[in-house]
Design an enzyme around this catalytic site. Structure first.
Site, PDB file in Angstrom:
ATOM      1  CE  LYS A  79       5.896  -7.512  -3.217  1.00 38.85           C
ATOM      2  NZ  LYS A  79       6.240  -6.450  -2.240  1.00 38.85           N
ATOM      3  CB  THR A 126     -10.381  -5.185  -4.869  1.00 36.60           C
ATOM      4  OG1 THR A 126     -10.859  -5.697  -3.610  1.00 36.60           O
ATOM      5  CG2 THR A 126     -11.263  -5.725  -5.981  1.00 36.60           C
ATOM      6  N   GLY A 135      -5.494  -7.576  -6.974  1.00 33.46           N
ATOM      7  CA  GLY A 135      -6.045  -8.942  -7.067  1.00 33.46           C
ATOM      8  C   GLY A 135      -6.593  -9.225  -8.462  1.00 33.46           C
ATOM      9  CD  GLU A 169      -8.038 -11.207   3.249  1.00 36.29           C
ATOM     10  OE1 GLU A 169      -8.732 -10.204   2.938  1.00 36.29           O
ATOM     11  OE2 GLU A 169      -7.180 -11.200   4.124  1.00 36.29           O
ATOM     12  CB  CYS A 201      -8.918  -6.451   4.523  1.00 34.99           C
ATOM     13  SG  CYS A 201      -7.936  -7.751   5.209  1.00 34.99           S
ATOM     14  CD  GLU A 210     -10.271  -2.188   1.883  1.00 32.42           C
ATOM     15  OE1 GLU A 210      -9.682  -2.332   0.805  1.00 32.42           O
ATOM     16  OE2 GLU A 210     -10.287  -3.054   2.776  1.00 32.42           O
TER      17      GLU A 210
HETATM   18  P1  ADP Z   1      -2.236  -1.970  -0.483  1.00 31.58           P
HETATM   19  O1  ADP Z   1      -3.162  -0.993  -1.119  1.00 31.58           O
HETATM   20  O2  ADP Z   1      -2.751  -2.636   0.714  1.00 31.58           O
HETATM   21  O3  ADP Z   1      -0.814  -1.503  -0.393  1.00 31.58           O
HETATM   22  P2  ADP Z   1      -1.511  -3.561  -2.732  1.00 31.58           P
HETATM   23  O4  ADP Z   1      -2.447  -4.517  -3.376  1.00 31.58           O
HETATM   24  O5  ADP Z   1      -1.049  -2.390  -3.515  1.00 31.58           O
HETATM   25  O6  ADP Z   1      -2.256  -3.183  -1.416  1.00 31.58           O
HETATM   26  O7  ADP Z   1      -0.230  -4.299  -2.182  1.00 31.58           O
HETATM   27  C1  ADP Z   1      -0.267  -5.564  -1.575  1.00 31.58           C
HETATM   28  C2  ADP Z   1       0.965  -6.329  -1.993  1.00 31.58           C
HETATM   29  O8  ADP Z   1       0.914  -6.553  -3.401  1.00 31.58           O
HETATM   30  C3  ADP Z   1       2.281  -5.606  -1.734  1.00 31.58           C
HETATM   31  O9  ADP Z   1       3.242  -6.556  -1.323  1.00 31.58           O
HETATM   32  C4  ADP Z   1       2.612  -5.032  -3.110  1.00 31.58           C
HETATM   33  O10 ADP Z   1       3.997  -4.824  -3.303  1.00 31.58           O
HETATM   34  C5  ADP Z   1       2.111  -6.123  -4.010  1.00 31.58           C
HETATM   35  N1  ADP Z   1       1.805  -5.698  -5.391  1.00 31.58           N
HETATM   36  C6  ADP Z   1       1.480  -4.456  -5.835  1.00 31.58           C
HETATM   37  N2  ADP Z   1       1.239  -4.468  -7.176  1.00 31.58           N
HETATM   38  C7  ADP Z   1       1.416  -5.749  -7.594  1.00 31.58           C
HETATM   39  C8  ADP Z   1       1.300  -6.425  -8.861  1.00 31.58           C
HETATM   40  N3  ADP Z   1       0.953  -5.779  -9.970  1.00 31.58           N
HETATM   41  N4  ADP Z   1       1.516  -7.759  -8.893  1.00 31.58           N
HETATM   42  C9  ADP Z   1       1.833  -8.441  -7.765  1.00 31.58           C
HETATM   43  N5  ADP Z   1       1.975  -7.868  -6.555  1.00 31.58           N
HETATM   44  C10 ADP Z   1       1.765  -6.530  -6.456  1.00 31.58           C
END
Ligand code: ADP
Length: 486
Positions: free
Chosen positions: A191, A245, A248, A265, A299, A396
Site C-alpha cells: 500500500k 512512530t 507504527g 522503520e 526519516c 521529528e
Molecule cells: P506520515 O506521517 O509519514 O504520513 P504515516 O505513518 O501517517 O506517516 O503514513 C505512512 C503510511 O502508513 C501511509 O501509507 C499511510 O496511509 C499508512 N497508514 C496510516 N495510518 C495507518 C494505520 N492505522 N494502519 C496502517 N497503515 C496506516
C-alpha cells in the site's frame, strides 16, 4: 555603506526545467490486483496533486476492505501455485528484469516522482530511481543463493507480506519492500502513501510488462484505513511498515498475539556531530545535504547539529552563508536544491514547529529567498541556541529545519545525541579515526555516517533503535525478516 553580497545574483542560473512531455501519467489508475488494473469494489477514487503547483495529476482507486481481502487471496493463491514452487533462479530472473526495466524507464520514473512528491528532480533522477533499480538487482542476486545467506540453517518463505510505505521515497520504499520479499519466495500486497501513489502504480505497469505471474505483487492505493485493513487481515504472515512512530505503535498493538511478524522503520531525530578537528567546509556541506536537500523529508535526516564550542561560531557563519546560495523552487528544475513540501498538512506541521521553536526561546534564522506563489514551500531554517528540552530538539519535524546546539566534551555530545526517543541515524565529523570508533560504538543509532551523510547502498542494512523501530532493511540482514527458520 556596507554592500551585502547577494549570492543568488552572483550565481544566477537560467531556468533549466526537465521536460515532462515524455511521461505518460494516466488520467485514472485502478488498483493493481491479481495482475490487472481494476476499479475499487466501492468505485471510490481520490485525486493526487503536484505539491509544487497544486495541479491535479491523476485520480486513483481507493481500496477498501473487500479489495484488501481480494488482494490477500490473490497473493496467497500466487504463493501456493506459482511463486513458491518456482525454481529460485527463475524468481531471480524476474527480479533482474524488473531492475532493468526501471533503469530503461528511469527518466519517466524520475519525472513522475518529482511531479507527485515535490522533490527536486536531481534527487529523484540521481538517488531515488537508481537506488530502486539497484535494490532489485541486488536482491535478484540472492534469490537462488539463500543457502549461502543462511549457511547453517534451512529457510522457507513466510507467505504473504503486507507492506505499507510513506510518501517521502515512494518508489525507493516500494523497492526496499518488494525486492527482498520476492527474492525469499514471498508474495506481496503493497500500500503506497495516499499523497504519492503514482510511481508505485508505474511499478505495477513494469511488473505487468515483466510478465510476473498474476497475484505475486498487488498494489492497493488508499489511505490509513486501507493500511489498517491490510495489517488486520488474517491472511497475511508478515507486516513491513515504514512511516510515523505513532502508526507504527498502532500496528504493533494490532498484531500483538497473532502469528504475524513485523518490521517497523519509524521516525528519527538524527544528530550530526562536528568535533573541533573536523574539516569544516566538508562538514558544513554534509550538514546541508543531510537536512536541506529533499526538504528534510527523510526519516534519517540530520535534523540536529551538535557542534563543539571552539568551532561553533565559524560553523554557524559558514552555514548561514551556504543557506543564502540554496535554491528553493521548481522541483523540475535540475538546479533546484529544495523542492516543494509534500502536502499542505505537512507544511502546516512544519510551520507549527517554526512558531513553537521561537516560543520555546530558540533563535530562528532563514535566508531571504523568494518562494513561488502556488504550492507548498518552506525556507531552509536554522534554530540557534536550541536546548535539549526544546520540542524542536526532541520531536521529528520532517521539514528543512535544523536545531543547533553546542557542546564541550565528546561525552557531553554523546549524551545529547542519545537523548531523544529515536535512534535511527547519526553523523560524525572529525579528522581522527579513533574518535570515529569511540563515537560510533556509543551512539544508539542504527546507522552512523562518518565524514559523510545520507549515503545508501543496497548491500548495507538500515534500521533503528528505540522508537525508530526494529528490523533491518537492505543487505543480507534485509533477507532475514522475510524467511522462516525451520
Ligand atoms: P506520515 O506521517 O509519514 O504520513 P504515516 O505513518 O501517517 O506517516 O503514513 C505512512 C503510511 O502508513 C501511509 O501509507 C499511510 O496511509 C499508512 N497508514 C496510516 N495510518 C495507518 C494505520 N492505522 N494502519 C496502517 N497503515 C496506516
Amino acid at each position: 555603506m556596507e554592500h551585502k553580497l547577494n549570492y543568488n545574483d552572483l550565481w544566477a542560473y537560467a531556468p533549466a526545467p526537465e521536460d515532462s512531455g515524455h511521461v505518460n501519467i494516466r488520467d485514472r489508475y485502478g488498483l493493481f490486483l491479481n495482475g490487472r488494473f481494476q476499479d475499487a469494489d466501492s468505485g471510490k477514487t481520490f485525486e493526487t496533486h503536484n505539491p509544487a503547483t497544486e495541479v491535479r495529476l491523476s485520480e486513483v482507486a481507493f481500496a477498501g476492505e473487500t479489495d484488501v481481502d481480494a488482494a490477500v487471496k490473490a497473493a496467497r493463491n500466487a504463493f501456493d501455485k506459482s511463486w513458491n514452487p518456482m525454481p529460485p533462479a527463475d524468481r531471480g530472473k524476474y527480479l533482474f528484469r524488473i531492475a532493468r526495466m526501471i533503469q530503461e524507464r528511469s527518466r519517466e520514473f524520475a519525472v513522475a516522482e518529482t511531479l507527485d512528491g515535490g522533490k527536486p528532480i536531481k534527487e529523484s533522477r540521481d538517488i531515488d530511481i537508481p537506488l530502486a533499480a539497484a535494490h532489485f538487482f541486488y536482491y535478484a542476486g540472492w534469490a537462488d543463493k539463500l543457502e549461502h545467506a543462511f549457511p547453517t540453517r534451512a529457510v522457507t518463505p513466510m507467505g504473504v507480506a503486507g507492506q505499507i510505505i510513506p510518501w517521502n521515497f515512494p518508489l525507493l520504499m516500494a523497492a526496499w519492500k518488494i525486492a527482498p520479499a520476492l527474492a525469499c519466495g514471498n508474495t506481496v500486497v503493497l500500500k503506497p502513501a495516499e499523497a504519492t501513489p503514482l510511481t508505485a502504480l508505474k511499478l505495477a505497469e513494469v511488473i505487468q510488462d515483466a510478465g510476473l505471474p498474476d497475484g505475486v505483487v498487488n498494489i492497493l492505493t488508499g489511505d490509513g484505513s486501507t493500511g489498517a485493513a491490510l495489517v488486520n487481515h488474517p491472511g497475511i504472515d508478515k507486516v513491513a511498515f515504514t512511516g510515523s512512530t505513532a502508526v507504527g505503535k498502532l500496528i504493533q498493538n494490532s498484531i500483538a498475539g497473532s502469528h504475524k511478524k513485523a518490521t517497523l522503520e519509524l521516525g528519527g531525530k538524527a544528530a550530526n556531530i562536528i568535533l573541533d578537528d573536523a574539516p569544516l567546509n566538508q562538514a558544513v556541506e554534509g550538514i546541508i545535504n543531510g537536512i536541506f536537500f529533499n526538504q528534510g523529508h527523510v526519516c534519517c535526516a540530520g535534523s540536529r547539529l551538535l557542534v563543539q564550542e571552539g568551532v561553533a561560531d565559524e560553523v554557524i557563519a559558514k552555514l548561514k552563508d551556504r543557506l543564502e546560495t540554496l535554491r528553493v523552487g521548481d522541483p523540475m528544475d535540475k538546479n533546484t536544491d529544495i523542492g516543494a513540501i509534500n502536502s499542505r498538512e505537512q507544511l502546516n506541521t512544519i510551520e507549527g514547529y517554526l512558531k513553537l521553536g521561537q516560543e520555546e526561546g530558540a533563535q530562528i534564522h532563514q535566508p531571504e529567498c523568494s518562494l513561488p506563489e502556488k504550492g507548498y514551500w518552506c525556507r531552509p531554517t536554522l534554530f540557534l541556541n536550541a536546548t535539549q528540552s526544546h520540542r524542536i530538539v526532541q520531536e521529528e519535524i520532517f521539514g528543512p529545519v535544523l536545531a543547533i546546539q553546542t557542546f564541550r566534551s565528546v561525552d557531553e555530545a554523546i549524551e545529547m545525541a542519545n537523548n531523544t526517543p529515536y535512534g535511527l541515524s547519526a553523523g560524525i565529523w572529525t579528522d581522527k579515526g579513533s574518535r570515529i570508533f569511540n563515537l560510533t560504538r556509543r551512539l544508539r543509532a542504527g546507522v552512523v555516517w562518518a565524514n559523510t551523510y545520507n549515503q545508501f547502498d543496497p548491500t548495507s542494512p538500515f534500521g533503528g533503535y528505540k522508537e525508530s523501530g526494529f528490523g533491518r532493511e537492505g543487505g543480507l540482514h534485509g533477507l532475514e525478516p522475510y524467511v522462516n527458520f525451520d
